[in-house]
Design a protein around this motif. Structure first.
Motif, PDB file in Angstrom:
ATOM      1  N   TRP A  80      -8.720   6.689 -13.893  1.00  0.00           N
ATOM      2  CA  TRP A  80      -7.793   7.515 -13.691  1.00  0.00           C
ATOM      3  C   TRP A  80      -6.646   6.641 -13.087  1.00  0.00           C
ATOM      4  O   TRP A  80      -6.596   6.462 -11.850  1.00  0.00           O
ATOM      5  CB  TRP A  80      -8.371   8.591 -12.672  1.00  0.00           C
ATOM      6  N   PRO A  81      -5.521   6.205 -13.646  1.00  0.00           N
ATOM      7  CA  PRO A  81      -4.377   5.759 -13.355  1.00  0.00           C
ATOM      8  C   PRO A  81      -3.647   6.751 -12.311  1.00  0.00           C
ATOM      9  O   PRO A  81      -2.988   5.873 -11.223  1.00  0.00           O
ATOM     10  CB  PRO A  81      -3.493   5.649 -14.588  1.00  0.00           C
ATOM     11  N   ALA A  82      -3.629   8.107 -12.193  1.00  0.00           N
ATOM     12  CA  ALA A  82      -3.154   8.666 -11.252  1.00  0.00           C
ATOM     13  C   ALA A  82      -3.693   8.596  -9.936  1.00  0.00           C
ATOM     14  O   ALA A  82      -2.892   8.350  -8.858  1.00  0.00           O
ATOM     15  CB  ALA A  82      -3.025  10.112 -11.557  1.00  0.00           C
ATOM     16  N   ALA A  83      -5.044   8.341  -9.986  1.00  0.00           N
ATOM     17  CA  ALA A  83      -5.931   8.308  -8.763  1.00  0.00           C
ATOM     18  C   ALA A  83      -5.560   6.730  -8.040  1.00  0.00           C
ATOM     19  O   ALA A  83      -5.547   6.910  -6.968  1.00  0.00           O
ATOM     20  CB  ALA A  83      -7.223   8.441  -8.959  1.00  0.00           C
ATOM     21  N   ARG A  84      -5.570   5.801  -9.003  1.00  0.00           N
ATOM     22  CA  ARG A  84      -5.160   4.596  -8.636  1.00  0.00           C
ATOM     23  C   ARG A  84      -3.657   4.313  -7.988  1.00  0.00           C
ATOM     24  O   ARG A  84      -3.520   3.602  -7.111  1.00  0.00           O
ATOM     25  CB  ARG A  84      -5.456   3.476  -9.822  1.00  0.00           C
ATOM     26  N   THR A 141      -4.723  -2.205  -5.075  1.00  0.00           N
ATOM     27  CA  THR A 141      -3.787  -3.671  -5.387  1.00  0.00           C
ATOM     28  C   THR A 141      -4.296  -4.852  -5.549  1.00  0.00           C
ATOM     29  O   THR A 141      -3.709  -5.543  -6.208  1.00  0.00           O
ATOM     30  CB  THR A 141      -2.745  -3.608  -4.007  1.00  0.00           C
ATOM     31  N   HIS A 142      -5.371  -5.259  -4.942  1.00  0.00           N
ATOM     32  CA  HIS A 142      -6.021  -6.503  -5.079  1.00  0.00           C
ATOM     33  C   HIS A 142      -6.568  -6.556  -6.579  1.00  0.00           C
ATOM     34  O   HIS A 142      -6.760  -7.655  -7.016  1.00  0.00           O
ATOM     35  CB  HIS A 142      -7.040  -6.540  -4.141  1.00  0.00           C
ATOM     36  N   GLU A 143      -7.009  -5.378  -6.965  1.00  0.00           N
ATOM     37  CA  GLU A 143      -7.818  -5.371  -8.433  1.00  0.00           C
ATOM     38  C   GLU A 143      -6.481  -5.566  -9.461  1.00  0.00           C
ATOM     39  O   GLU A 143      -6.810  -6.438 -10.236  1.00  0.00           O
ATOM     40  CB  GLU A 143      -8.475  -4.017  -8.563  1.00  0.00           C
ATOM     41  N   LEU A 144      -5.505  -4.908  -9.086  1.00  0.00           N
ATOM     42  CA  LEU A 144      -4.456  -4.883 -10.022  1.00  0.00           C
ATOM     43  C   LEU A 144      -3.931  -6.522 -10.114  1.00  0.00           C
ATOM     44  O   LEU A 144      -3.553  -7.147 -11.425  1.00  0.00           O
ATOM     45  CB  LEU A 144      -3.231  -4.273  -9.770  1.00  0.00           C
ATOM     46  N   ALA A 145      -3.520  -7.151  -8.975  1.00  0.00           N
ATOM     47  CA  ALA A 145      -3.186  -8.436  -8.721  1.00  0.00           C
ATOM     48  C   ALA A 145      -4.097  -9.417  -9.459  1.00  0.00           C
ATOM     49  O   ALA A 145      -3.850 -10.381 -10.235  1.00  0.00           O
ATOM     50  CB  ALA A 145      -3.018  -8.866  -7.378  1.00  0.00           C
ATOM     51  N   TYR A 178       1.565 -19.851 -13.814  1.00  0.00           N
ATOM     52  CA  TYR A 178       2.462 -19.050 -13.135  1.00  0.00           C
ATOM     53  C   TYR A 178       1.879 -19.632 -11.610  1.00  0.00           C
ATOM     54  O   TYR A 178       0.737 -19.273 -11.096  1.00  0.00           O
ATOM     55  CB  TYR A 178       1.940 -17.722 -13.489  1.00  0.00           C
ATOM     56  N   ALA A 179       2.854 -20.053 -10.857  1.00  0.00           N
ATOM     57  CA  ALA A 179       2.621 -20.303  -9.595  1.00  0.00           C
ATOM     58  C   ALA A 179       2.537 -18.948  -8.338  1.00  0.00           C
ATOM     59  O   ALA A 179       3.781 -18.583  -8.099  1.00  0.00           O
ATOM     60  CB  ALA A 179       3.524 -21.383  -8.962  1.00  0.00           C
ATOM     61  N   TRP A 180       1.348 -18.273  -7.985  1.00  0.00           N
ATOM     62  CA  TRP A 180       1.640 -17.338  -7.076  1.00  0.00           C
ATOM     63  C   TRP A 180       0.165 -17.290  -6.510  1.00  0.00           C
ATOM     64  O   TRP A 180      -0.675 -17.888  -7.023  1.00  0.00           O
ATOM     65  CB  TRP A 180       2.246 -15.976  -7.901  1.00  0.00           C
ATOM     66  N   SER A 181       0.108 -16.399  -5.405  1.00  0.00           N
ATOM     67  CA  SER A 181      -1.237 -16.048  -4.945  1.00  0.00           C
ATOM     68  C   SER A 181      -1.698 -14.559  -4.858  1.00  0.00           C
ATOM     69  O   SER A 181      -0.972 -13.812  -4.081  1.00  0.00           O
ATOM     70  CB  SER A 181      -1.207 -16.630  -3.296  1.00  0.00           C
ATOM     71  N   PRO A 182      -2.094 -14.216  -5.975  1.00  0.00           N
ATOM     72  CA  PRO A 182      -2.416 -12.858  -6.045  1.00  0.00           C
ATOM     73  C   PRO A 182      -2.909 -12.082  -4.908  1.00  0.00           C
ATOM     74  O   PRO A 182      -2.780 -10.988  -4.524  1.00  0.00           O
ATOM     75  CB  PRO A 182      -3.165 -12.737  -7.382  1.00  0.00           C
ATOM     76  N   SER A 183      -3.984 -12.820  -4.290  1.00  0.00           N
ATOM     77  CA  SER A 183      -4.644 -12.317  -3.152  1.00  0.00           C
ATOM     78  C   SER A 183      -3.597 -11.972  -1.874  1.00  0.00           C
ATOM     79  O   SER A 183      -3.662 -10.958  -1.329  1.00  0.00           O
ATOM     80  CB  SER A 183      -5.822 -13.192  -2.575  1.00  0.00           C
ATOM     81  N   LEU A 184      -2.927 -13.186  -1.472  1.00  0.00           N
ATOM     82  CA  LEU A 184      -1.919 -13.182  -0.633  1.00  0.00           C
ATOM     83  C   LEU A 184      -0.708 -11.924  -0.825  1.00  0.00           C
ATOM     84  O   LEU A 184      -0.460 -11.181   0.290  1.00  0.00           O
ATOM     85  CB  LEU A 184      -1.357 -14.475  -0.363  1.00  0.00           C
ATOM     86  N   ASN A 200       7.199  -9.957  -6.590  1.00  0.00           N
ATOM     87  CA  ASN A 200       6.267 -11.265  -6.760  1.00  0.00           C
ATOM     88  C   ASN A 200       5.155 -10.780  -7.859  1.00  0.00           C
ATOM     89  O   ASN A 200       4.904 -11.457  -8.772  1.00  0.00           O
ATOM     90  CB  ASN A 200       5.475 -11.633  -5.773  1.00  0.00           C
ATOM     91  N   MET A 201       4.703  -9.409  -7.495  1.00  0.00           N
ATOM     92  CA  MET A 201       3.547  -8.952  -8.483  1.00  0.00           C
ATOM     93  C   MET A 201       4.156  -8.785  -9.749  1.00  0.00           C
ATOM     94  O   MET A 201       3.584  -8.860 -10.896  1.00  0.00           O
ATOM     95  CB  MET A 201       2.709  -7.737  -7.796  1.00  0.00           C
TER      96      MET A 201
END
Length: 192
Positions: free
Chosen positions: A66-70, A78-82, A96-102, A145-146
């Motif tokens: 359910w995208p609306a619930a997310r 957010t962590h799952e999407l990143a 790509y230099a980034w830290s998805p968790s941070l 960033n995301m």
């Protein structure tokens, strides 16, 4: 020649897999447009932003979600999407230099702090009154960033397909500009 009434239609029907392959896995948007709409809507744009990311992901991956619930409960997803964006970058061989968790953690923590500060009764602390407005910038930074990572994962590092403002975007910007004007007037005009 007579037609067989019981024969299936002869029209070409597009395969759903072809449609999914041509669409993007994540929402593509220019970062300037993202920041403008985020600030103009006083931070409400992330609900739409998260919804669009999850709706594209659902369609592309054919996931049951359910995208609306997310979108409404974004801090829990957010962590799952990143992570999904980062996984797509790795699968595509895009460096790509980034830290998805941070990035995700910063978004979640800043959003929670902003929400708590906005619930503090007015006048208790001038800093608590201004904190939600001050935190708009760092929250926008985490979203940028995301979004840059998502754009890169979709093969559009500059978000070219969705960086122009539409008429609906302009309506939000005008309404937001009016609200920002009222907030600034209310903040800086002396109370009699």
């Amino acid at each position: 020649m007579s037609e067989n009434l019981y024969a299936p239609p002869a029209a070409a029907v597009a395969d759903a897999a072809d449609e999914a392959a041509t669409g993007t896995e994540f929402f593509v948007v220019g970062t300037t447009k993202l920041v403008l709409l985020y600030l103009a809507t006083f931070g409400l744009y992330p609900v739409f932003w998260f919804y669009m990311h999850w709706a594209r992901y659902k369609r592309f991956r054919r996931q049951d979600m359910w995208p609306a619930a997310r979108a409404l409960f974004a801090i829990f997803f957010t962590h799952e999407l990143a992570g999904e964006i980062d996984e797509r970058l790795h699968r595509s061989g895009i460096r790509y230099a980034w830290s998805p968790s941070l990035t995700a953690t910063a978004f979640v923590v800043l959003t929670i702090v902003s929400t708590i500060a906005s619930r503090v009764p007015e006048g208790v602390s001038r800093i608590a009154d201004l904190l939600p407005v001050i935190l708009l910038a760092p929250i926008a930074w985490t979203m940028v960033n995301m979004q840059r990572a998502a754009n890169a994962a979709c093969g559009q590092p500059d978000g070219a397909s969705n960086r122009r403002l539409t008429w609906a975007n302009w309506l939000w910007l005008v309404a937001g500009g009016f609200l920002w004007t009222m907030v600034l007037i209310g903040t800086f005009l002396p109370v009699p």
